[in-house]
Design a protein around this motif. Structure first.
Motif, PDB file in Angstrom:
ATOM      1  N   LEU A 196      -6.611  -2.910 -75.968  1.00 21.19           N
ATOM      2  CA  LEU A 196      -6.064  -2.790 -74.618  1.00 21.19           C
ATOM      3  C   LEU A 196      -6.600  -3.861 -73.682  1.00 21.19           C
ATOM      4  O   LEU A 196      -5.923  -4.268 -72.739  1.00 21.19           O
ATOM      5  N   GLY A 197      -7.836  -4.270 -73.899  1.00 21.44           N
ATOM      6  CA  GLY A 197      -8.443  -5.243 -73.006  1.00 21.44           C
ATOM      7  C   GLY A 197      -9.944  -5.264 -73.188  1.00 21.44           C
ATOM      8  O   GLY A 197     -10.459  -4.905 -74.244  1.00 21.44           O
ATOM      9  N   ARG A 198     -10.643  -5.700 -72.131  1.00 21.33           N
ATOM     10  CA  ARG A 198     -12.101  -5.834 -72.178  1.00 21.33           C
ATOM     11  C   ARG A 198     -12.732  -5.026 -71.044  1.00 21.33           C
ATOM     12  O   ARG A 198     -12.120  -4.806 -69.994  1.00 21.33           O
ATOM     13  N   TRP A 199     -13.971  -4.606 -71.282  1.00 25.17           N
ATOM     14  CA  TRP A 199     -14.766  -3.929 -70.262  1.00 25.17           C
ATOM     15  C   TRP A 199     -16.028  -4.753 -70.042  1.00 25.17           C
ATOM     16  O   TRP A 199     -16.760  -5.038 -70.998  1.00 25.17           O
ATOM     17  N   ASN A 200     -16.286  -5.150 -68.805  1.00 25.94           N
ATOM     18  CA  ASN A 200     -17.413  -6.036 -68.516  1.00 25.94           C
ATOM     19  C   ASN A 200     -18.577  -5.331 -67.834  1.00 25.94           C
ATOM     20  O   ASN A 200     -19.489  -5.987 -67.317  1.00 25.94           O
ATOM     21  N   GLY A 201     -18.535  -4.017 -67.825  1.00 23.10           N
ATOM     22  CA  GLY A 201     -19.604  -3.250 -67.203  1.00 23.10           C
ATOM     23  C   GLY A 201     -19.236  -2.656 -65.866  1.00 23.10           C
ATOM     24  O   GLY A 201     -19.931  -1.757 -65.374  1.00 23.10           O
ATOM     25  N   GLU A 202     -18.155  -3.122 -65.262  1.00 23.80           N
ATOM     26  CA  GLU A 202     -17.698  -2.563 -63.998  1.00 23.80           C
ATOM     27  C   GLU A 202     -16.710  -1.429 -64.243  1.00 23.80           C
ATOM     28  O   GLU A 202     -15.985  -1.430 -65.237  1.00 23.80           O
ATOM     29  N   ALA A 203     -16.685  -0.449 -63.357  1.00 27.16           N
ATOM     30  CA  ALA A 203     -15.709   0.624 -63.462  1.00 27.16           C
ATOM     31  C   ALA A 203     -14.302   0.034 -63.416  1.00 27.16           C
ATOM     32  O   ALA A 203     -14.005  -0.822 -62.582  1.00 27.16           O
ATOM     33  N   THR A 204     -13.462   0.478 -64.331  1.00 29.12           N
ATOM     34  CA  THR A 204     -12.114  -0.085 -64.408  1.00 29.12           C
ATOM     35  C   THR A 204     -11.138   0.945 -64.942  1.00 29.12           C
ATOM     36  O   THR A 204     -11.534   1.955 -65.541  1.00 29.12           O
ATOM     37  N   THR A 205      -9.867   0.698 -64.723  1.00 28.79           N
ATOM     38  CA  THR A 205      -8.793   1.558 -65.216  1.00 28.79           C
ATOM     39  C   THR A 205      -7.760   0.695 -65.915  1.00 28.79           C
ATOM     40  O   THR A 205      -7.359  -0.346 -65.386  1.00 28.79           O
ATOM     41  N   LEU A 206      -7.347   1.132 -67.117  1.00 28.71           N
ATOM     42  CA  LEU A 206      -6.336   0.411 -67.889  1.00 28.71           C
ATOM     43  C   LEU A 206      -5.171   1.340 -68.179  1.00 28.71           C
ATOM     44  O   LEU A 206      -5.375   2.524 -68.495  1.00 28.71           O
ATOM     45  N   PRO A 207      -3.943   0.835 -68.096  1.00 30.58           N
ATOM     46  CA  PRO A 207      -2.785   1.678 -68.425  1.00 30.58           C
ATOM     47  C   PRO A 207      -2.690   1.906 -69.923  1.00 30.58           C
ATOM     48  O   PRO A 207      -3.031   1.035 -70.727  1.00 30.58           O
ATOM     49  N   LEU A 208      -2.209   3.095 -70.300  1.00 36.28           N
ATOM     50  CA  LEU A 208      -1.974   3.417 -71.701  1.00 36.28           C
ATOM     51  C   LEU A 208      -0.483   3.327 -71.994  1.00 36.28           C
ATOM     52  O   LEU A 208       0.325   3.935 -71.279  1.00 36.28           O
ATOM     53  N   PRO A 209      -0.081   2.573 -73.023  1.00 33.57           N
ATOM     54  CA  PRO A 209       1.339   2.523 -73.384  1.00 33.57           C
ATOM     55  C   PRO A 209       1.849   3.917 -73.742  1.00 33.57           C
ATOM     56  O   PRO A 209       1.113   4.739 -74.298  1.00 33.57           O
ATOM     57  N   ALA A 210       3.095   4.173 -73.421  1.00 32.25           N
ATOM     58  CA  ALA A 210       3.687   5.460 -73.761  1.00 32.25           C
ATOM     59  C   ALA A 210       3.809   5.594 -75.271  1.00 32.25           C
ATOM     60  O   ALA A 210       4.038   4.615 -75.980  1.00 32.25           O
ATOM     61  N   ASP A 211       3.621   6.827 -75.762  1.00 30.04           N
ATOM     62  CA  ASP A 211       3.769   7.092 -77.194  1.00 30.04           C
ATOM     63  C   ASP A 211       4.949   8.017 -77.391  1.00 30.04           C
ATOM     64  O   ASP A 211       4.948   9.143 -76.896  1.00 30.04           O
ATOM     65  N   GLY A 212       5.962   7.546 -78.132  1.00 27.34           N
ATOM     66  CA  GLY A 212       7.138   8.351 -78.353  1.00 27.34           C
ATOM     67  C   GLY A 212       7.141   9.101 -79.659  1.00 27.34           C
ATOM     68  O   GLY A 212       8.113   9.772 -79.991  1.00 27.34           O
TER      69      GLY A 212
END
Length: 235
Positions: A196-212
């Motif tokens: 999905l991406g990277r986490w660098n230690g800061e609070a973050t939010t990433l979208p989750l793709p829909a699962d059909g």
């Protein structure tokens, strides 16, 4: 300049926001999960006992058990129905940090930091009880996104992986290869793996793709290059 009280206040608010999200979405973020990955193959005659051992722990509280079916035994005459090259590559990435020259089956990896063959009775339970617990950021799944709390990312960044899997046990009849004529049970079979991406230690939010496809969702925050899993959450 930010003073100690202001910094603590921001940290408290970030943590409170994650807790509120988890409560509102029914996400499992309060209890750290032990991630048990079994690398297995329908074309491997020594894999069925390890599959059975994973079934025994799949409903254990605090355990996220996942079956990753690999592809390198397909040449023996049976193409694994769940095998994907990206699952094979995930296992290959684990081997140098774990001290192995190459992948093998059945291999069980716990929290990305310890492994065993996993076919002997009680071997997976032993690995679960002796492996270090993940000590990473808070995670919460809900409302089509994953929220990751603040913390320390070893090396400055970690990968965020999305795992889609089918919870429960599925029986697969095998018509060719080393397991010809057998019907093999598989627990919590993984169907897709996506960074999905990277986490660098800061609070973050990433979208989750829909699962059909009606699959279950897990998110792993992991040190790059087949390193330890820092945190995990599943719905």
């Amino acid at each position: 300049m930010t003073g100690p009280k202001t910094t603590l206040g921001k940290a408290w608010l970030a943590g409170a926001a994650l807790i509120a999200l988890a409560a509102s979405a029914g996400a499992a973020s309060a209890q750290p999960l032990t991630v048990v990955e079994l690398f297995t193959s329908q074309g491997c005659s020594s894999c069925p006992p390890a599959n059975a051992n994973l079934i025994k722990v799949k409903d254990q509280p605090g355990v996220l058990a996942l079956s990753f079916n690999v592809t390198y035994w397909d040449y023996l005459g049976w193409k694994d129905t769940f095998g994907r090259q990206e699952f094979t590559q995930r296992q290959v990435n684990y081997e140098p940090p774990l001290g192995h020259d190459g992948p093998f089956t059945p291999q069980v990896v716990v929290n990305g930091s310890a492994d065993a063959v996993g076919a002997a009775p009680g071997e997976i339970e032993r690995l679960i009880s002796t492996s270090p617990q993940a000590k990473g950021p808070a995670l919460a799944l809900g409302d089509g996104k994953v929220s990751i709390g603040a913390g320390t990312a070893p090396g400055g960044a970690a990968d965020v992986w999305l795992v889609r899997y089918r919870r429960g046990v599925v029986e697969v009849p095998v018509a060719r290869g080393e397991n010809t004529g057998r019907t093999l049970p598989h627990a919590n079979v993984v169907h897709s793996l996506q960074r999905l991406g990277r986490w660098n230690g800061e609070a973050t939010t990433l979208p989750l793709p829909a699962d059909g496809g009606g699959l279950n969702t897990a998110v792993l925050v992991q040190t790059p290059g087949g390193g330890p899993i820092l945190a995990a959450a599943a719905n």
